[in-house]
Motif scaffolding. Structure first.
Motif: not given
Length: 72
Positions: A4-9, A29-50
Protein backbone atom coordinates in the motif's frame (compact mmCIF):
# COMPACT_ATOMS: atom_id res chain seq x y z
CA UNK A 1 2.17 -9.89 0.74
CA UNK A 2 0.15 -6.78 -0.06
CA UNK A 3 1.63 -3.36 -0.61
CA UNK A 4 0.00 0.00 0.00
CA UNK A 5 1.50 3.33 -1.00
CA UNK A 6 -0.20 6.05 1.05
CA UNK A 7 0.41 9.66 0.11
CA UNK A 8 -1.75 11.40 2.72
CA UNK A 9 -2.51 11.18 6.43
CA UNK A 10 -6.09 10.37 5.48
CA UNK A 11 -4.98 7.28 3.54
CA UNK A 12 -2.89 6.07 6.49
CA UNK A 13 -5.87 6.63 8.76
CA UNK A 14 -8.09 4.60 6.46
CA UNK A 15 -5.54 1.77 6.44
CA UNK A 16 -5.47 1.78 10.25
CA UNK A 17 -9.26 1.76 10.44
CA UNK A 18 -9.68 -1.01 7.84
CA UNK A 19 -7.02 -3.19 9.47
CA UNK A 20 -8.42 -2.64 12.96
CA UNK A 21 -11.90 -3.62 11.83
CA UNK A 22 -10.60 -6.65 9.91
CA UNK A 23 -8.92 -7.83 13.13
CA UNK A 24 -12.13 -7.23 15.10
CA UNK A 25 -10.47 -4.73 17.44
CA UNK A 26 -12.28 -1.71 18.91
CA UNK A 27 -10.72 1.74 18.93
CA UNK A 28 -10.55 1.54 22.72
CA UNK A 29 -8.77 -1.83 22.63
CA UNK A 30 -6.28 -0.54 20.06
CA UNK A 31 -5.59 2.52 22.20
CA UNK A 32 -4.95 0.34 25.25
CA UNK A 33 -2.82 -2.21 23.39
CA UNK A 34 -0.68 0.41 21.66
CA UNK A 35 -0.29 2.60 24.73
CA UNK A 36 -1.98 5.59 23.14
CA UNK A 37 -5.27 7.29 23.91
CA UNK A 38 -8.70 6.82 22.40
CA UNK A 39 -8.69 10.42 21.12
CA UNK A 40 -5.41 9.73 19.29
CA UNK A 41 -6.81 6.63 17.56
CA UNK A 42 -9.94 8.52 16.51
CA UNK A 43 -7.92 11.42 15.10
CA UNK A 44 -5.48 9.06 13.37
CA UNK A 45 -8.31 7.19 11.66
CA UNK A 46 -9.83 10.52 10.59
CA UNK A 47 -6.53 11.44 8.90
CA UNK A 48 -5.48 14.28 11.18
CA UNK A 49 -2.25 15.49 9.56
CA UNK A 50 -0.62 16.60 12.82
CA UNK A 51 -0.66 13.22 14.61
CA UNK A 52 2.62 12.38 16.33
CA UNK A 53 4.73 10.19 14.06
CA UNK A 54 6.13 8.00 16.85
CA UNK A 55 2.62 7.15 18.03
CA UNK A 56 1.49 6.44 14.46
CA UNK A 57 4.40 4.00 14.04
CA UNK A 58 3.49 2.33 17.35
CA UNK A 59 -0.12 1.85 16.24
CA UNK A 60 0.96 0.44 12.87
CA UNK A 61 3.29 -2.01 14.62
CA UNK A 62 0.51 -3.01 17.05
CA UNK A 63 -1.72 -3.84 14.07
CA UNK A 64 1.06 -5.89 12.44
CA UNK A 65 1.68 -3.37 9.68
CA UNK A 66 5.21 -2.64 8.47
CA UNK A 67 6.25 0.59 6.84
CA UNK A 68 8.82 0.65 4.05
CA UNK A 69 10.42 3.50 2.18
CA UNK A 70 11.44 3.46 -1.46
CA UNK A 71 14.53 5.53 -2.21
CA UNK A 72 14.32 7.08 -5.66
Amino acid sequence: MNYFKPSTAKEIGQLVRDTRKKLGVTQQDLALTSGTGLRFIIELEQGKPTCQLEKVLTVLKTLGLNIMFEIK
